[in-house]
Motif scaffolding. Sequence first.
Motif, short mmCIF file in Angstrom:
data_model
loop_
_atom_site.label_atom_id
_atom_site.label_comp_id
_atom_site.label_asym_id
_atom_site.label_seq_id
_atom_site.Cartn_x
_atom_site.Cartn_y
_atom_site.Cartn_z
N GLY A 28 -24.66 -12.30 3.93
CA GLY A 28 -24.73 -11.67 5.25
C GLY A 28 -25.13 -12.59 6.38
N HIS A 44 -14.84 -7.72 -0.01
CA HIS A 44 -15.43 -8.98 0.45
C HIS A 44 -14.62 -10.13 -0.14
CE1 HIS A 44 -18.70 -6.52 1.93
NE2 HIS A 44 -18.81 -5.99 0.73
N ARG A 76 -27.26 0.34 -1.54
CA ARG A 76 -27.06 -0.34 -0.26
C ARG A 76 -26.67 0.66 0.83
NH1 ARG A 76 -22.65 -3.09 -0.20
NH2 ARG A 76 -21.87 -2.49 -2.25
N ASP A 101 -24.21 0.98 3.27
CA ASP A 101 -22.92 0.34 3.47
C ASP A 101 -21.88 1.43 3.70
OD1 ASP A 101 -20.26 -0.82 2.64
OD2 ASP A 101 -21.47 -2.61 2.30
N GLN A 119 -19.04 1.68 2.65
CA GLN A 119 -18.34 1.99 1.40
C GLN A 119 -18.97 3.17 0.66
OE1 GLN A 119 -18.70 -1.16 -1.56
NE2 GLN A 119 -18.45 0.32 -3.21
N LYS A 120 -20.27 3.34 0.82
CA LYS A 120 -21.04 4.18 -0.09
C LYS A 120 -21.06 5.67 0.27
CE LYS A 120 -22.33 0.91 -2.92
NZ LYS A 120 -21.91 0.93 -4.35
N GLY A 150 -29.62 -2.31 4.46
CA GLY A 150 -28.26 -2.77 4.74
C GLY A 150 -27.89 -2.56 6.19
N ASP A 151 -26.78 -1.87 6.42
CA ASP A 151 -26.21 -1.70 7.75
C ASP A 151 -27.20 -1.06 8.72
OD1 ASP A 151 -23.53 -1.50 9.40
OD2 ASP A 151 -24.55 0.44 9.61
#
Length: 441
Positions: A95, A147, A277, A279, A281-282, A307-308
């Motif tokens: 990151g 990624h 995380r 994220d 995606q989650k 995370g984000d």
Amino acid sequence: MTMKVLMVAPEAYPLVKVGGLADVVGALPKALRPLGVEATVLLPWHRFVEAQRVGEVAYAFAGQEERAPLGERWEGGVRFLLLGVPGFERDRVYGYPDDVERYLRFAVAAGRVALGFDLVHAHDWTAALLPLTARVPAVYTIHNLAHQGLVDPALFFHWTGLPWSLFHMEALEFYGQVNLMKGGIVFARAVTTVSPSYAEEIQTPEFGMGLDGVLRRHAGKLFGILNGLDLEVFDPAKDPHLPAPYSREDVRGKALAQKALWERTGLKGPLLAYVGRLDGQKGLDLILKAVPRLKELGFYLLVQGVGDEGLAQALRQVEEENPGFVRFVEAYDEALARLAYAGADALLVPSRFEPCGLVQMIAQRYGTPPVARAVGGLKDTIEDGRTGVLFQTYHPEGLLYGVLRLFRLGPEALGLRGMEKDFSWERSARAYLEVYRKALG
């Protein structure tokens, strides 16, 4: 005859851990050992990792001859090598703006270390250069296609010294940039990913992240091998983070874990947990949108992770607006995570996509059924209606349907059946051995 494999990765439990990749790379070597595979793990040498210096590695980067110290450490019967290239002096794993340069340098130097092994097993974009540059056969594992490691071509060829002609082949070019993961796929003798369903999904435009065409062309060497769990690390009968041990035969300790989780979080009642995380995606956006309805239905929510920043801010706000019903713990806290796996009524895993996922396996082993979206490794590890609940539609209503269905079926019964499942690495290790043999043969 012993097969000597060098696993090259950015993280591995217990030395460096950010996510599930670390658990995989830490556990797989132990599972391969009884099969006659001597697997050594090579990581960047972060200065917080203690190791004994055993030599140095000479390599060329950006036209300069450089030397990196090489450290060695043994953990759990696994040999770890640490490569002290510049860029890893501090506690920085992923990151950061210089990630590509740091990991390219690491991969170039790792290619020199690989010369002493029969085969190199490279993990994710951070080691994707090795199938191209290592002088031994390479197996490449995709842990997350999102990624890919994109880099400006001028910088890439300056740093690595590789010929520009590679850029104009199928191997590296990706919309004007060098794509390291694409190169790993093209040049590896075998490519694996971390569940059978994900191996199929990434060959479609919906999940292929722009590489579906490349993956279809190389489908003959693509294998989906489900991740396992380190059953010594994740065992409710021996877990030091829990207030009392328990097993499927005697689950009394689970109630004590639930009580400890209530006390730790201030949430007392039907408790849904998310651990992982922060994220996109989650599927945390689904959880956030579902909070008003979950509260109305009498459910409590724990979210733990880092995370984000945008998601973290939204979770802080939801916690502030719903005191006593929502608790957000913005930390990597293994002790709290284990309490959540053991003490929550259900674990939420509403992912947009999921290569494999470990949290749903851990939760089932700890007797807590997951509510998960029917994608990737979640489909491969959760028996819908038996050990957890799967929902199809990526929408808050899909998540709510899953939660209500799970509680109609009964979390306790689902949890007990989940504890019967075998998530060991044994079967997966045998599958990796066959892939290694194909790559060597």
